[in-house]
Enzyme design. Sequence first.
Site, PDB file in Angstrom:
ATOM      1  CG  ASP A   1      -1.827   0.466   0.689  1.00 25.18           C
ATOM      2  OD1 ASP A   1      -2.018   1.382   0.122  1.00 25.18           O
ATOM      3  OD2 ASP A   1      -2.731   0.512   1.912  1.00 25.18           O
ATOM      4  CG  HIS A   2      -1.276   4.371   0.653  1.00 26.84           C
ATOM      5  ND1 HIS A   2      -1.667   6.152  -0.369  1.00 26.84           N
ATOM      6  CD2 HIS A   2      -2.260   4.450   1.124  1.00 26.84           C
ATOM      7  CE1 HIS A   2      -2.596   6.583  -0.051  1.00 26.84           C
ATOM      8  NE2 HIS A   2      -3.033   4.837   0.296  1.00 26.84           N
TER       9      HIS A   2
ATOM     10  CG  ASP B   1       0.295   8.111  -1.626  1.00 23.94           C
ATOM     11  OD1 ASP B   1       0.686   9.260  -2.402  1.00 23.94           O
ATOM     12  OD2 ASP B   1      -0.461   8.507  -0.569  1.00 23.94           O
TER      13      ASP B   1
ATOM     14  CD  GLU C   1      -5.193   3.609   4.804  1.00 19.95           C
ATOM     15  OE1 GLU C   1      -5.870   2.568   4.897  1.00 19.95           O
ATOM     16  OE2 GLU C   1      -4.759   4.386   3.358  1.00 19.95           O
TER      17      GLU C   1
ATOM     18  CG  HIS D   1      -7.580   6.730   3.648  1.00 12.95           C
ATOM     19  ND1 HIS D   1      -6.115   6.943   3.545  1.00 12.95           N
ATOM     20  CD2 HIS D   1      -7.545   5.590   2.302  1.00 12.95           C
ATOM     21  CE1 HIS D   1      -5.985   6.753   1.970  1.00 12.95           C
ATOM     22  NE2 HIS D   1      -6.160   5.511   1.576  1.00 12.95           N
ATOM     23  N   GLY D   2     -10.701   5.729   5.642  1.00 11.80           N
ATOM     24  CA  GLY D   2     -11.849   5.935   6.617  1.00 11.80           C
ATOM     25  C   GLY D   2     -12.946   6.006   6.441  1.00 11.80           C
TER      26      GLY D   2
ATOM     27  CG  HIS E   1      -6.070   4.133  -2.275  1.00  8.78           C
ATOM     28  ND1 HIS E   1      -5.228   4.169  -0.856  1.00  8.78           N
ATOM     29  CD2 HIS E   1      -6.698   3.779  -4.003  1.00  8.78           C
ATOM     30  CE1 HIS E   1      -4.531   3.705  -2.030  1.00  8.78           C
ATOM     31  NE2 HIS E   1      -4.555   3.833  -3.432  1.00  8.78           N
TER      32      HIS E   1
ATOM     33  N   GLY F   1     -12.917   2.425  -0.114  1.00  8.56           N
ATOM     34  CA  GLY F   1     -13.455   2.064  -0.078  1.00  8.56           C
ATOM     35  C   GLY F   1     -14.770   2.083   1.076  1.00  8.56           C
TER      36      GLY F   1
ATOM     37  CG  ASN G   1      -6.695   0.302  -1.820  1.00  9.87           C
ATOM     38  OD1 ASN G   1      -6.891  -0.764  -2.308  1.00  9.87           O
ATOM     39  ND2 ASN G   1      -5.507   1.446  -1.261  1.00  9.87           N
TER      40      ASN G   1
ATOM     41  CG  ASP H   1      -7.303  -0.917   6.253  1.00 13.25           C
ATOM     42  OD1 ASP H   1      -7.281  -2.276   6.806  1.00 13.25           O
ATOM     43  OD2 ASP H   1      -6.582   0.464   6.313  1.00 13.25           O
ATOM     44  CB  THR H   2     -12.255   1.382   7.822  1.00 16.63           C
ATOM     45  OG1 THR H   2     -11.135   2.736   7.150  1.00 16.63           O
ATOM     46  CG2 THR H   2     -12.311   2.560   8.920  1.00 16.63           C
TER      47      THR H   2
HETATM   48 ZN   LIG Z   1      -4.847   4.703  -0.119  1.00 15.20          ZN
END
Ligand SMILES: [Zn+2]
Length: 375
Positions: free
Chosen positions: A107-108, A142, A180, A224-225, A263, A265, A285, A287-288
Amino acid sequence: MTALNDIVPAGVVTGDDMTALMEYCRENEFALPAVNVTSSSVANAALEAARKAKSPVIIQCSNGGGGFALGKGVKCADSAAAGSIALAMHVRSVAKYYGIPVVLHTDHCAKKLLPWFEKLLEANEAYFAKYGEPLFSSHMLDLSEEPDEENIALCAKYFKRMMPMKMWLEMEIGITGGEEDGVNNEDVDQDKLYTSPEQVFNVYKALSPIGGLFSIAAAFGNVHGVYKPGNVKLSPERLGMAQTFAKEQLKSDLDKPLFLVMHGGSGSSREEINAAVKNGVIKMNIDTDTQWAYWDGVRQFEAGKHDYLQQQIGNPDGDDAPNKKYYDPRAWLRAAEESMVERLVVSIDQLGGTDTYEPTEIGAGYCMVGDFMKA
Ligand SMILES: [Zn+2]
């Protein structure tokens, strides 16, 4: 068997197989979930979900996730790289048993994290020398906090080094909002949250003479989040504008010449995800939402078995009754995994990936120990 089974093998995919997979996603308008993992347990949950949903999957780790995977008790300059490589080796060891294609990604990587990236490239080169393919399938750079010119020039530099191994590069232009992995973009200039078609095409112009194996994370208001509804204004039509602009510039036969990545998502609605995929997003992506699901599994397990989890001996069944089977990590971590699997199956469905790959079975004689190349 689906058509994808004929094109892409199960296990970790790299090089031409990876390209075939991305092209298949773009042509058939679905996207792969890119799941951030921090341990073998989280990675297995991602693989299990993909097998259950019958879809390929992207497993990725962040710089912080890599450091965690090595172990927070170890502090050294190479923690993130060593842990990322350990996670990659774990996935390579088990992927074939899940019977679906797996993309190994990171990732990033901001400018200050380039030493991590360099170490990962060294690992890929060593692996390539031995097995004829890189350890990872792809990486993300990134450098979106830098001026566009520097961002693109640095991406081009690293992309050249990755090309002999046929590795994919994901790059970011414009900025994903939110927070993030310790990077906070909550107060960033609002204009930067929406990348222009010209900016995206500048990336294409610089990278395509080197090779075609790259994807672009363009910002379209994504963050993000997970935030309260109404706080995030997604404009997936911006991705469509970037595709149309590129098509015109290139006089391309393809309606969507670009491989785009979404990103942030987590928290997005089915409609928003669908609009992004229709505009050429092939990777989203997550994650959260999976972090929450993993935790929620533990939370529910504890709530259900609370009285069996207060001491080693003694529960409602008797003062001498042992509680080992409740506090064994295989009980409550499994609950975390099951909860995450359930959540990820929903994401895969939202991305249109359900039933795109019939999981293969491993023959009884298969043993990959000492044969990582075939993993
Ligand atoms: Zn991201």
